[in-house]
Design a protein around this motif. Structure first.
Motif, PDB file in Angstrom:
ATOM      1  N   THR A  22      -1.275   8.118 -13.342  1.00  0.00           N
ATOM      2  CA  THR A  22      -2.388   7.168 -13.263  1.00  0.00           C
ATOM      3  C   THR A  22      -1.914   5.784 -12.861  1.00  0.00           C
ATOM      4  O   THR A  22      -2.500   5.127 -11.986  1.00  0.00           O
ATOM      5  CB  THR A  22      -3.110   7.093 -14.617  1.00  0.00           C
ATOM      6  OG1 THR A  22      -3.519   8.405 -15.020  1.00  0.00           O
ATOM      7  CG2 THR A  22      -4.339   6.207 -14.523  1.00  0.00           C
ATOM      8  N   SER A  23      -0.827   5.316 -13.481  1.00  0.00           N
ATOM      9  CA  SER A  23      -0.289   4.003 -13.102  1.00  0.00           C
ATOM     10  C   SER A  23       0.251   4.038 -11.680  1.00  0.00           C
ATOM     11  O   SER A  23       0.170   3.041 -10.948  1.00  0.00           O
ATOM     12  CB  SER A  23       0.807   3.581 -14.080  1.00  0.00           C
ATOM     13  OG  SER A  23       1.848   4.543 -14.135  1.00  0.00           O
ATOM     14  N   GLY A  24       0.783   5.178 -11.255  1.00  0.00           N
ATOM     15  CA  GLY A  24       1.243   5.324  -9.870  1.00  0.00           C
ATOM     16  C   GLY A  24       0.089   5.220  -8.881  1.00  0.00           C
ATOM     17  O   GLY A  24       0.243   4.650  -7.792  1.00  0.00           O
ATOM     18  N   ALA A  25      -1.084   5.761  -9.243  1.00  0.00           N
ATOM     19  CA  ALA A  25      -2.247   5.651  -8.369  1.00  0.00           C
ATOM     20  C   ALA A  25      -2.673   4.190  -8.199  1.00  0.00           C
ATOM     21  O   ALA A  25      -2.995   3.749  -7.086  1.00  0.00           O
ATOM     22  CB  ALA A  25      -3.403   6.477  -8.942  1.00  0.00           C
ATOM     23  N   ILE A  26      -2.665   3.438  -9.291  1.00  0.00           N
ATOM     24  CA  ILE A  26      -3.017   2.016  -9.212  1.00  0.00           C
ATOM     25  C   ILE A  26      -1.979   1.262  -8.380  1.00  0.00           C
ATOM     26  O   ILE A  26      -2.319   0.352  -7.604  1.00  0.00           O
ATOM     27  CB  ILE A  26      -3.146   1.416 -10.621  1.00  0.00           C
ATOM     28  CG1 ILE A  26      -4.301   2.087 -11.364  1.00  0.00           C
ATOM     29  CG2 ILE A  26      -3.365  -0.091 -10.558  1.00  0.00           C
ATOM     30  CD1 ILE A  26      -4.461   1.640 -12.802  1.00  0.00           C
ATOM     31  N   PHE A  27      -0.699   1.651  -8.513  1.00  0.00           N
ATOM     32  CA  PHE A  27       0.351   1.032  -7.696  1.00  0.00           C
ATOM     33  C   PHE A  27       0.092   1.263  -6.208  1.00  0.00           C
ATOM     34  O   PHE A  27       0.202   0.335  -5.393  1.00  0.00           O
ATOM     35  CB  PHE A  27       1.710   1.618  -8.098  1.00  0.00           C
ATOM     36  CG  PHE A  27       2.832   1.241  -7.186  1.00  0.00           C
ATOM     37  CD1 PHE A  27       3.371  -0.033  -7.225  1.00  0.00           C
ATOM     38  CD2 PHE A  27       3.352   2.156  -6.280  1.00  0.00           C
ATOM     39  CE1 PHE A  27       4.414  -0.392  -6.374  1.00  0.00           C
ATOM     40  CE2 PHE A  27       4.390   1.810  -5.428  1.00  0.00           C
ATOM     41  CZ  PHE A  27       4.922   0.534  -5.481  1.00  0.00           C
ATOM     42  N   LEU A  28      -0.267   2.485  -5.836  1.00  0.00           N
ATOM     43  CA  LEU A  28      -0.546   2.798  -4.433  1.00  0.00           C
ATOM     44  C   LEU A  28      -1.768   2.035  -3.934  1.00  0.00           C
ATOM     45  O   LEU A  28      -1.798   1.579  -2.781  1.00  0.00           O
ATOM     46  CB  LEU A  28      -0.765   4.302  -4.261  1.00  0.00           C
ATOM     47  CG  LEU A  28       0.483   5.182  -4.391  1.00  0.00           C
ATOM     48  CD1 LEU A  28       0.116   6.651  -4.274  1.00  0.00           C
ATOM     49  CD2 LEU A  28       1.513   4.807  -3.327  1.00  0.00           C
ATOM     50  N   ILE A  29      -2.774   1.877  -4.779  1.00  0.00           N
ATOM     51  CA  ILE A  29      -3.966   1.119  -4.393  1.00  0.00           C
ATOM     52  C   ILE A  29      -3.589  -0.325  -4.074  1.00  0.00           C
ATOM     53  O   ILE A  29      -4.005  -0.889  -3.058  1.00  0.00           O
ATOM     54  CB  ILE A  29      -5.021   1.173  -5.515  1.00  0.00           C
ATOM     55  CG1 ILE A  29      -5.614   2.581  -5.619  1.00  0.00           C
ATOM     56  CG2 ILE A  29      -6.137   0.158  -5.259  1.00  0.00           C
ATOM     57  CD1 ILE A  29      -6.482   2.786  -6.848  1.00  0.00           C
ATOM     58  N   GLN A  30      -2.784  -0.927  -4.931  1.00  0.00           N
ATOM     59  CA  GLN A  30      -2.372  -2.313  -4.707  1.00  0.00           C
ATOM     60  C   GLN A  30      -1.498  -2.438  -3.462  1.00  0.00           C
ATOM     61  O   GLN A  30      -1.615  -3.404  -2.699  1.00  0.00           O
ATOM     62  CB  GLN A  30      -1.630  -2.838  -5.924  1.00  0.00           C
ATOM     63  CG  GLN A  30      -2.518  -3.029  -7.146  1.00  0.00           C
ATOM     64  CD  GLN A  30      -1.760  -3.619  -8.310  1.00  0.00           C
ATOM     65  OE1 GLN A  30      -0.727  -3.110  -8.714  1.00  0.00           O
ATOM     66  NE2 GLN A  30      -2.256  -4.712  -8.833  1.00  0.00           N
ATOM     67  N   GLU A  31      -0.618  -1.459  -3.242  1.00  0.00           N
ATOM     68  CA  GLU A  31       0.257  -1.506  -2.071  1.00  0.00           C
ATOM     69  C   GLU A  31      -0.545  -1.369  -0.773  1.00  0.00           C
ATOM     70  O   GLU A  31      -0.304  -2.099   0.195  1.00  0.00           O
ATOM     71  CB  GLU A  31       1.301  -0.391  -2.162  1.00  0.00           C
ATOM     72  CG  GLU A  31       2.399  -0.649  -3.170  1.00  0.00           C
ATOM     73  CD  GLU A  31       3.357  -1.733  -2.691  1.00  0.00           C
ATOM     74  OE1 GLU A  31       3.917  -1.597  -1.597  1.00  0.00           O
ATOM     75  OE2 GLU A  31       3.543  -2.724  -3.424  1.00  0.00           O
ATOM     76  N   MET A  32      -1.481  -0.453  -0.741  1.00  0.00           N
ATOM     77  CA  MET A  32      -2.271  -0.259   0.477  1.00  0.00           C
ATOM     78  C   MET A  32      -3.244  -1.410   0.719  1.00  0.00           C
ATOM     79  O   MET A  32      -3.682  -1.625   1.851  1.00  0.00           O
ATOM     80  CB  MET A  32      -3.032   1.071   0.420  1.00  0.00           C
ATOM     81  CG  MET A  32      -2.153   2.285   0.577  1.00  0.00           C
ATOM     82  SD  MET A  32      -3.081   3.810   0.853  1.00  0.00           S
ATOM     83  CE  MET A  32      -3.963   3.960  -0.705  1.00  0.00           C
ATOM     84  N   SER A  33      -3.570  -2.160  -0.347  1.00  0.00           N
ATOM     85  CA  SER A  33      -4.453  -3.313  -0.186  1.00  0.00           C
ATOM     86  C   SER A  33      -3.742  -4.479   0.486  1.00  0.00           C
ATOM     87  O   SER A  33      -4.390  -5.414   0.957  1.00  0.00           O
ATOM     88  CB  SER A  33      -4.999  -3.759  -1.551  1.00  0.00           C
ATOM     89  OG  SER A  33      -5.797  -2.760  -2.130  1.00  0.00           O
ATOM     90  N   THR A  34      -2.409  -4.449   0.501  1.00  0.00           N
ATOM     91  CA  THR A  34      -1.614  -5.487   1.184  1.00  0.00           C
ATOM     92  C   THR A  34      -0.722  -4.789   2.205  1.00  0.00           C
ATOM     93  O   THR A  34       0.490  -4.635   1.986  1.00  0.00           O
ATOM     94  CB  THR A  34      -0.770  -6.272   0.171  1.00  0.00           C
ATOM     95  OG1 THR A  34      -0.003  -5.346  -0.617  1.00  0.00           O
ATOM     96  CG2 THR A  34      -1.648  -7.092  -0.759  1.00  0.00           C
ATOM     97  N   PRO A  35      -1.286  -4.366   3.336  1.00  0.00           N
ATOM     98  CA  PRO A  35      -0.548  -3.502   4.270  1.00  0.00           C
ATOM     99  C   PRO A  35       0.591  -4.173   5.015  1.00  0.00           C
ATOM    100  O   PRO A  35       1.390  -3.490   5.647  1.00  0.00           O
ATOM    101  CB  PRO A  35      -1.640  -3.051   5.258  1.00  0.00           C
ATOM    102  CG  PRO A  35      -2.701  -4.096   5.168  1.00  0.00           C
ATOM    103  CD  PRO A  35      -2.675  -4.592   3.756  1.00  0.00           C
ATOM    104  N   LEU A  36       0.699  -5.506   4.960  1.00  0.00           N
ATOM    105  CA  LEU A  36       1.788  -6.187   5.667  1.00  0.00           C
ATOM    106  C   LEU A  36       2.987  -6.478   4.771  1.00  0.00           C
ATOM    107  O   LEU A  36       3.967  -7.068   5.215  1.00  0.00           O
ATOM    108  CB  LEU A  36       1.290  -7.507   6.287  1.00  0.00           C
ATOM    109  CG  LEU A  36       0.285  -7.379   7.419  1.00  0.00           C
ATOM    110  CD1 LEU A  36      -0.073  -8.742   7.976  1.00  0.00           C
ATOM    111  CD2 LEU A  36       0.814  -6.473   8.522  1.00  0.00           C
ATOM    112  N   GLY A  37       2.918  -6.089   3.505  1.00  0.00           N
ATOM    113  CA  GLY A  37       4.019  -6.351   2.584  1.00  0.00           C
ATOM    114  C   GLY A  37       4.160  -5.233   1.576  1.00  0.00           C
ATOM    115  O   GLY A  37       3.296  -4.360   1.453  1.00  0.00           O
ATOM    116  N   GLY A  38       5.258  -5.254   0.835  1.00  0.00           N
ATOM    117  CA  GLY A  38       5.462  -4.263  -0.209  1.00  0.00           C
ATOM    118  C   GLY A  38       6.174  -3.011   0.294  1.00  0.00           C
ATOM    119  O   GLY A  38       6.700  -2.956   1.406  1.00  0.00           O
ATOM    120  N   MET A  39       6.144  -1.971  -0.529  1.00  0.00           N
ATOM    121  CA  MET A  39       6.824  -0.717  -0.197  1.00  0.00           C
ATOM    122  C   MET A  39       6.011   0.141   0.766  1.00  0.00           C
ATOM    123  O   MET A  39       6.572   0.838   1.608  1.00  0.00           O
ATOM    124  CB  MET A  39       7.106   0.073  -1.483  1.00  0.00           C
ATOM    125  CG  MET A  39       8.013  -0.643  -2.470  1.00  0.00           C
ATOM    126  SD  MET A  39       8.305   0.357  -3.951  1.00  0.00           S
ATOM    127  CE  MET A  39       9.261  -0.796  -4.944  1.00  0.00           C
TER     128      MET A  39
END
Length: 253
Positions: free
Chosen positions: A219-236
């Motif tokens: 569940t926490s991994g899903a929220i992590f992916l949501i946050q990462e995809m919301s900032t497509p120019l940065g992050g993992m």
């Protein structure tokens, strides 16, 4: 705050609530764990679980849409830059400096986008970068066509430049996209209630604890992916600049 740190905090909250449920279960009198009590709590948490699932689904859809939009815009801008370069090449030898300037500006943009440095990404919308692109547009506008073909090519080049600027600002507006803090807090609160109820009515053995651990991690991994995809120019999880590098290699040919 770093998305990985936020996901770790959420995991601790969710898994901690399930362990708290297991602890409370051992402290409750037997009548609190009757079938009637369990059924009522299950119905209440079922309602919360439905709301949490809907919110998570909407967030995933929104984040994926933002990611796909940014990816499409980068590919589209790469194609537009190549079109602009070829249009200027057809215009004549007087655009040689313009084409060199275009390649220099585009190379700098690629390096800033690929840097994964918030300070570098912020420079994309800074006065210096905006000034360079506006100066380039003024140089295109200053071209003096000598015949009908050059007039058509100049009009086409200006139209492509306008499209590139529009795509650039769309990218800049999505750099800082993220989940609203209030929504994230409410969602985590719902998840804590759900996992707390799981622990409350589950036997406290290693298998149950391991299952709750994996569910909290997912569940926490899903929220992590949501946050990462919301900032497509940065992050993992970020869009690829490979199409832009391919376009850069074609400039000036």
């Amino acid at each position: 705050m770093n998305h990985l740190v936020i996901a770790l905090i959420i995991f601790v909250c969710i898994f901690g609530s399930s362990l708290l449920g297991l602890y409370v279960r051992a402290m409750l009198p037997a009548n609190h764990l009757s079938d009637d009590s369990i059924n009522v709590v299950k119905m209440a948490t079922g309602l919360i679980a439905t709301m949490a699932a809907l919110v998570l689904g909407l967030l995933v859809s929104s984040a994926k849409g933002s990611f796909d939009t940014m990816d499409h815009e980068l590919v589209q801008s790469a194609a537009s830059v190549v079109r602009l370069d070829r249009t200027l090449a057809r215009y004549g030898t007087e655009t040689h400096e313009l084409r060199a300037s275009l390649k220099h500006i585009y190379e700098g943009s690629i390096e800033m986008i690929n840097s994964d440095d918030p300070a570098q990404l912020a420079r994309l919308g800074g006065p210096e970068a905006v000034g360079r692109t506006e100066e380039f547009q003024r140089q295109v506008e200053a071209l003096a066509p000598r015949n009908d073909e050059q007039r058509q090519l100049k009009a086409r080049a200006l139209a492509i430049v306008d499209d590139l600027f529009a795509g650039r600002w769309l990218a800049l507006l999505q750099i800082k996209g993220s989940i609203p803090v209030s929504l994230l807090i409410v969602l985590v609160l719902w998840l804590c209630i759900i996992f707390g109820s799981f622990g409350l009515f589950a036997p406290g053995n290693a298998t149950v604890i391991a299952a709750l651990f994996m569910c909290a991690l997912s569940t926490s991994g899903a929220i992590f992916l949501i946050q990462e995809m919301s900032t497509p120019l940065g992050g993992m999880v970020r869009v690829s600049v490979a199409p832009m590098r391919v376009a850069l290699a074609r400039l000036g040919e």
